[in-house]
Design a protein around this motif. Structure first.
Motif, PDB file in Angstrom:
ATOM      1  N   LYS A   1       0.844  -1.185  -0.163  1.00 47.25           N
ATOM      2  CA  LYS A   1      -0.121  -0.013  -0.105  1.00 47.25           C
ATOM      3  C   LYS A   1       0.938   1.348  -0.038  1.00 47.25           C
ATOM      4  O   LYS A   1       1.405   1.673   1.078  1.00 47.25           O
ATOM      5  CB  LYS A   1      -1.076  -0.002   1.192  1.00 47.25           C
ATOM      6  CG  LYS A   1      -1.817  -1.079   1.097  1.00 47.25           C
ATOM      7  CD  LYS A   1      -2.894  -0.984   2.235  1.00 47.25           C
ATOM      8  CE  LYS A   1      -3.986  -2.346   2.334  1.00 47.25           C
ATOM      9  NZ  LYS A   1      -4.731  -2.209   1.215  1.00 47.25           N
TER      10      LYS A   1
ATOM     11  N   ASP B   1      -6.689  -0.212  -6.922  1.00 48.63           N
ATOM     12  CA  ASP B   1      -7.494   0.650  -6.040  1.00 48.63           C
ATOM     13  C   ASP B   1      -6.864   1.175  -4.895  1.00 48.63           C
ATOM     14  O   ASP B   1      -7.118   2.448  -4.227  1.00 48.63           O
ATOM     15  CB  ASP B   1      -8.875   0.046  -5.369  1.00 48.63           C
ATOM     16  CG  ASP B   1      -9.770  -0.376  -6.493  1.00 48.63           C
ATOM     17  OD1 ASP B   1      -9.775   0.345  -7.461  1.00 48.63           O
ATOM     18  OD2 ASP B   1     -10.669  -0.980  -6.188  1.00 48.63           O
ATOM     19  N   ASP B   2      -5.364   0.566  -4.661  1.00 43.99           N
ATOM     20  CA  ASP B   2      -4.519   1.246  -3.495  1.00 43.99           C
ATOM     21  C   ASP B   2      -3.325   2.199  -4.113  1.00 43.99           C
ATOM     22  O   ASP B   2      -2.515   2.358  -3.487  1.00 43.99           O
ATOM     23  CB  ASP B   2      -3.853   0.044  -3.100  1.00 43.99           C
ATOM     24  CG  ASP B   2      -5.183  -0.665  -1.837  1.00 43.99           C
ATOM     25  OD1 ASP B   2      -6.045  -0.046  -1.657  1.00 43.99           O
ATOM     26  OD2 ASP B   2      -4.544  -1.885  -1.805  1.00 43.99           O
TER      27      ASP B   2
ATOM     28  N   ARG C   1      -8.336   2.052 -17.699  1.00 48.96           N
ATOM     29  CA  ARG C   1      -8.705   2.302 -15.984  1.00 48.96           C
ATOM     30  C   ARG C   1      -7.669   3.546 -15.491  1.00 48.96           C
ATOM     31  O   ARG C   1      -8.420   4.271 -14.746  1.00 48.96           O
ATOM     32  CB  ARG C   1      -8.313   1.030 -15.345  1.00 48.96           C
ATOM     33  CG  ARG C   1      -9.265   0.004 -15.556  1.00 48.96           C
ATOM     34  CD  ARG C   1      -8.758  -1.495 -14.887  1.00 48.96           C
ATOM     35  NE  ARG C   1      -9.247  -1.275 -13.469  1.00 48.96           N
ATOM     36  CZ  ARG C   1      -8.581  -2.241 -12.477  1.00 48.96           C
ATOM     37  NH1 ARG C   1      -7.853  -3.417 -12.803  1.00 48.96           N
ATOM     38  NH2 ARG C   1      -8.933  -2.233 -11.161  1.00 48.96           N
TER      39      ARG C   1
ATOM     40  N   ALA D   1      -9.427   6.756 -13.638  1.00 50.93           N
ATOM     41  CA  ALA D   1      -9.155   6.999 -12.472  1.00 50.93           C
ATOM     42  C   ALA D   1      -8.157   8.164 -11.987  1.00 50.93           C
ATOM     43  O   ALA D   1      -8.138   8.713 -11.033  1.00 50.93           O
ATOM     44  CB  ALA D   1      -8.787   5.617 -11.550  1.00 50.93           C
ATOM     45  N   HIS D   2      -7.314   8.260 -12.774  1.00 47.48           N
ATOM     46  CA  HIS D   2      -6.183   9.310 -12.613  1.00 47.48           C
ATOM     47  C   HIS D   2      -5.781  10.086 -13.621  1.00 47.48           C
ATOM     48  O   HIS D   2      -5.003  11.263 -13.502  1.00 47.48           O
ATOM     49  CB  HIS D   2      -4.816   8.251 -12.293  1.00 47.48           C
ATOM     50  CG  HIS D   2      -4.948   7.463 -11.214  1.00 47.48           C
ATOM     51  ND1 HIS D   2      -4.653   7.808 -10.014  1.00 47.48           N
ATOM     52  CD2 HIS D   2      -5.250   6.078 -11.328  1.00 47.48           C
ATOM     53  CE1 HIS D   2      -4.794   6.550  -9.227  1.00 47.48           C
ATOM     54  NE2 HIS D   2      -5.231   5.662  -9.802  1.00 47.48           N
TER      55      HIS D   2
END
Length: 352
Positions: free
Chosen positions: A79, A137-138, A162, A166-167
């Motif tokens: 993480k 997702d981390d 993706r 997301a980014h």
């Protein structure tokens, strides 16, 4: 087998080369150079990939080591920190050629692949045997993606889609690969540049440098898009990122050291190298990777491209074992060159 210079300074959004009509290349049109003949890219004084007859000889010649259906990494899924500031450098292995590089407040991904197969289809092709070392997702906010070439174990459209959603990261890639990405993800921010060009992104500079490899997404587009290595320069030093390469007599490593002076970290492939008669000119082996580290004048190295997707004939753990033997034979401390595994995070020391 995988499923299927110009110098100067460039900036994000700028054109790399002047256009030239050339209907026979699906991805790129531009002037000839020392690695582009007007239609196809090539390795200067190098070798083209083997042909179909050699492919059949390899595929039906035996000698493939068995791989397990699943392989557990000794490291738990990482993480990562949201940001790594200043001159700290943290590298986290996701898997295969996908690494998260964090330094100078930036989060950089190399050749991102989270898909279960390195393949144009979901039901066949090399299958991931170890889960990604960072759950998607981390991920921290991703700023920049370095995309080295278009083979499916390096350019994965599903993952890029993706990431875009997301980014919305910036992609830097060699010539022609922008066309491939934009056909599938029209709004993705992609800057395509040539060997020898420098791209500024926030507080870092990214140089595109030669690698000895090739490209293809299918049977009809071989060498129509360029491949490259990258050098990322920040306040913490220089990072040499190589996605895939043959050793090529060490030519590109020597040139990188001469141009850049040396590196705090080299990210180097160590797997997918057997049989040598077929793979030698496209994928270096661990002994060559250690020699490349030394020729490039890198203080530390992170080994990738092994143990996740079965692409070639060697046993799953052989790259790690052969790397350790090569380090000992060449008098390089094991702490300087890690065969990184999914979930492993390395706070890389400053170069001595």
């Amino acid at each position: 087998m995988k499923w299927m210079g110009l110098g100067g300074l460039a900036t994000i959004g700028g054109a790399s080369v002047a256009a030239k009509a050339n209907a026979s290349n699906h991805y790129y049109t531009g002037p000839e150079s020392d690695h582009f003949d007007g239609t196809l890219f090539f390795n200067p004084d190098g070798h083209e990939p083997k042909g179909f007859r050699d492919l059949l000889r390899w595929q039906f010649g035996g000698g493939k080591a068995r791989w397990p259906a699943e392989r557990e990494s000794p490291f738990a899924a990482a993480k990562p920190e949201p940001r790594v500031d200043g001159d700290r450098l943290v590298v986290t292995m996701v898997g295969h050629a996908t690494l998260l590089v964090q330094t100078a407040g930036l989060n950089i991904l190399t050749d991102p692949v989270w898909s279960p197969r390195a393949s144009p289809v979901g039901f066949a092709g090399p299958k991931r045997i170890t889960p990604p070392g960072v759950a998607f997702d981390d991920l921290p906010p991703i700023d920049l993606v370095l995309l080295s070439h278009n083979h499916y174990d390096h350019l994965d459209i599903a993952t890029l889609r993706r990431l875009h959603q997301a980014h919305d990261p910036q992609i830097i890639t060699p010539l022609g690969n922008d066309t491939i990405v934009h056909r599938e993800i029209a709004a993705m921010r992609v800057a395509a540049h040539d060997w020898g060009e420098t791209v500024r992104f926030r507080d870092v500079a990214v140089d595109l440098e030669p690698a000895h490899h090739w490209s293809a997404r299918g049977a009809g587009d071989r060498r129509m898009a360029l491949w490259s290595a990258f050098v990322v320069s920040s306040q913490g030093g220089k990072i040499y990122v190589v996605g895939d390469t043959g050793f090529h007599g060490g030519r590109n490593y020597r040139a990188a050291a001469e141009k850049h002076g040396g590196f705090r970290l080299a990210i180097l492939p160590i797997g997918a190298y057997e049989p040598r008669w077929f793979m030698e000119h496209q994928h270096q082996n661990p002994r060559e990777a250690v020699e490349g580290m030394r020729l490039a004048n890198a203080a530390y190295a992170a080994g990738h491209h092994w143990g996740v997707f079965r692409l070639t004939d060697e046993p799953v753990d052989e790259p790690r074992d052969h790397l350790q033997a090569a380090l000992e034979a060449q008098g390089v401390g094991r702490e300087r060159f890690r065969a990184m595994q999914p979930g492993e995070a390395w706070d890389v020391p400053m170069a001595p």
